[in-house]
Design a protein around this motif. Sequence first.
Motif, mmCIF file in Angstrom:
data_model
loop_
_atom_site.group_PDB
_atom_site.id
_atom_site.type_symbol
_atom_site.label_atom_id
_atom_site.label_comp_id
_atom_site.label_asym_id
_atom_site.label_seq_id
_atom_site.Cartn_x
_atom_site.Cartn_y
_atom_site.Cartn_z
ATOM 1 N N VAL A 5 0.851 -1.195 0.000
ATOM 2 C CA VAL A 5 0.000 0.000 0.000
ATOM 3 C C VAL A 5 0.883 1.241 0.000
ATOM 4 C CG1 VAL A 5 -1.684 1.344 1.332
ATOM 5 C CG2 VAL A 5 -1.919 -1.144 1.166
ATOM 6 N N TYR A 6 1.869 1.248 0.864
ATOM 7 C CA TYR A 6 2.785 2.389 0.964
ATOM 8 C C TYR A 6 3.584 2.556 -0.335
ATOM 9 C CZ TYR A 6 6.818 5.183 2.228
ATOM 10 O OH TYR A 6 7.808 6.132 2.225
ATOM 11 N N THR A 7 4.127 1.468 -0.840
ATOM 12 C CA THR A 7 4.987 1.521 -2.022
ATOM 13 C C THR A 7 4.223 2.004 -3.259
ATOM 14 O OG1 THR A 7 6.340 -0.258 -1.127
ATOM 15 C CG2 THR A 7 6.557 0.169 -3.474
ATOM 16 N N TYR A 8 3.062 1.398 -3.523
ATOM 17 C CA TYR A 8 2.267 1.822 -4.679
ATOM 18 C C TYR A 8 1.794 3.261 -4.505
ATOM 19 C CZ TYR A 8 2.071 -2.767 -6.883
ATOM 20 O OH TYR A 8 2.389 -3.935 -7.518
ATOM 21 N N GLY A 9 1.389 3.620 -3.300
ATOM 22 C CA GLY A 9 0.936 4.981 -3.037
ATOM 23 C C GLY A 9 2.028 6.006 -3.264
ATOM 24 N N GLU A 10 3.211 5.712 -2.748
ATOM 25 C CA GLU A 10 4.340 6.627 -2.920
ATOM 26 C C GLU A 10 4.693 6.769 -4.406
ATOM 27 O OE1 GLU A 10 8.662 7.437 -0.920
ATOM 28 O OE2 GLU A 10 8.128 5.352 -1.312
ATOM 29 N N PHE A 11 4.737 5.648 -5.122
ATOM 30 C CA PHE A 11 5.052 5.684 -6.556
ATOM 31 C C PHE A 11 4.016 6.514 -7.313
ATOM 32 C CE2 PHE A 11 4.714 4.080 -10.890
ATOM 33 C CZ PHE A 11 6.027 4.215 -11.321
ATOM 34 N N ALA A 12 2.735 6.281 -7.013
ATOM 35 C CA ALA A 12 1.668 7.015 -7.700
ATOM 36 C C ALA A 12 1.754 8.507 -7.399
ATOM 37 C CB ALA A 12 0.302 6.461 -7.299
ATOM 38 N N ASP A 13 2.054 8.856 -6.173
ATOM 39 C CA ASP A 13 2.154 10.276 -5.798
ATOM 40 C C ASP A 13 3.331 10.962 -6.479
ATOM 41 O OD1 ASP A 13 -0.055 9.945 -4.171
ATOM 42 O OD2 ASP A 13 1.103 9.877 -2.302
ATOM 43 N N VAL A 14 4.487 10.325 -6.436
ATOM 44 C CA VAL A 14 5.702 10.931 -6.990
ATOM 45 C C VAL A 14 5.619 11.074 -8.510
ATOM 46 C CG1 VAL A 14 8.183 10.533 -7.361
ATOM 47 C CG2 VAL A 14 7.192 10.194 -5.089
ATOM 48 N N ASN A 15 4.961 10.125 -9.152
ATOM 49 C CA ASN A 15 4.907 10.104 -10.620
ATOM 50 C C ASN A 15 3.541 10.469 -11.187
ATOM 51 O OD1 ASN A 15 7.684 8.954 -11.252
ATOM 52 N ND2 ASN A 15 6.895 7.507 -9.740
ATOM 53 N N GLU A 16 2.713 11.112 -10.397
ATOM 54 C CA GLU A 16 1.328 11.386 -10.789
ATOM 55 C C GLU A 16 1.206 12.087 -12.141
ATOM 56 O OE1 GLU A 16 -2.735 13.488 -9.076
ATOM 57 O OE2 GLU A 16 -0.892 13.584 -7.891
ATOM 58 N N ALA A 17 1.953 13.143 -12.351
ATOM 59 C CA ALA A 17 1.822 13.919 -13.587
ATOM 60 C C ALA A 17 2.108 13.066 -14.829
ATOM 61 C CB ALA A 17 2.751 15.131 -13.550
ATOM 62 N N VAL A 18 3.174 12.310 -14.789
ATOM 63 C CA VAL A 18 3.532 11.470 -15.943
ATOM 64 C C VAL A 18 2.531 10.335 -16.114
ATOM 65 C CG1 VAL A 18 5.272 9.894 -16.870
ATOM 66 C CG2 VAL A 18 5.980 12.016 -15.781
ATOM 67 N N LEU A 19 2.178 9.675 -15.021
ATOM 68 C CA LEU A 19 1.270 8.530 -15.096
ATOM 69 C C LEU A 19 -0.102 8.924 -15.639
ATOM 70 C CD1 LEU A 19 2.165 6.746 -11.739
ATOM 71 C CD2 LEU A 19 2.800 6.023 -14.048
ATOM 72 N N LYS A 20 -0.528 10.141 -15.348
ATOM 73 C CA LYS A 20 -1.834 10.593 -15.837
ATOM 74 C C LYS A 20 -1.848 10.841 -17.349
ATOM 75 C CE LYS A 20 -4.090 12.299 -11.734
ATOM 76 N NZ LYS A 20 -4.775 13.422 -11.081
ATOM 77 N N THR A 21 -0.686 10.904 -17.961
ATOM 78 C CA THR A 21 -0.618 11.099 -19.414
ATOM 79 C C THR A 21 -0.558 9.777 -20.169
ATOM 80 O OG1 THR A 21 1.811 11.194 -19.556
ATOM 81 C CG2 THR A 21 0.651 13.268 -19.086
ATOM 82 N N LEU A 22 -0.419 8.677 -19.453
ATOM 83 C CA LEU A 22 -0.264 7.365 -20.074
ATOM 84 C C LEU A 22 -1.548 6.556 -19.957
ATOM 85 C CD1 LEU A 22 3.275 6.594 -18.635
ATOM 86 C CD2 LEU A 22 2.710 7.357 -20.956
ATOM 87 N N PRO A 23 -1.909 5.836 -21.018
ATOM 88 C CA PRO A 23 -3.138 5.037 -20.961
ATOM 89 C C PRO A 23 -2.956 3.819 -20.054
ATOM 90 C CG PRO A 23 -1.950 4.569 -22.980
ATOM 91 C CD PRO A 23 -1.212 5.690 -22.294
ATOM 92 N N PRO A 24 -4.055 3.296 -19.556
ATOM 93 C CA PRO A 24 -3.956 2.082 -18.747
ATOM 94 C C PRO A 24 -3.681 0.879 -19.648
ATOM 95 C CG PRO A 24 -6.249 2.601 -19.106
ATOM 96 C CD PRO A 24 -5.440 3.729 -19.703
ATOM 97 N N PRO A 25 -2.987 -0.128 -19.140
ATOM 98 C CA PRO A 25 -2.843 -1.357 -19.925
ATOM 99 C C PRO A 25 -4.241 -1.939 -20.193
ATOM 100 C CG PRO A 25 -1.382 -1.381 -18.021
ATOM 101 C CD PRO A 25 -2.290 -0.207 -17.863
ATOM 102 N N VAL A 26 -4.407 -2.548 -21.341
ATOM 103 C CA VAL A 26 -5.705 -3.111 -21.719
ATOM 104 C C VAL A 26 -6.207 -4.075 -20.652
ATOM 105 C CG1 VAL A 26 -6.895 -4.549 -23.421
ATOM 106 C CG2 VAL A 26 -5.304 -2.776 -24.174
#
Length: 99
Positions: A5-26
């Motif tokens: 939970v901590y690891t995924y949350g931290e990754f999502a927070d730190v990389n939010e801007a970039v991740l929001k520009t990428l489509p989800p895997p099918v």
Amino acid sequence: EAHAVYTYGEFADVNEAVLKTLPPPVVAAKYYSSDDLYMFDEFQTSEGGAKRRPPCNNLHDVFCNIRDDEGEHVLTMRACQDMTVVNDLAERKMRGRNL
């Protein structure tokens, strides 16, 4: 799971801007939007009991969904260690009722 939970949350927070520009895997988009979620709702231990269909519009959503799923696993593991839950399941089994 708590560490996940901590690891995924931290990754999502730190990389939010970039991740929001990428489509989800099918596969993720299908999993979170399909009606055929393998026991997804049955294993949710959080309050409410409503079906949960989280957004899956971009890769940030995917990582947040995985984080939240891991959080549900933490709650499930706690429930499995709660003797009132364990005793209730044992009693149901003895009575021949469905779990």
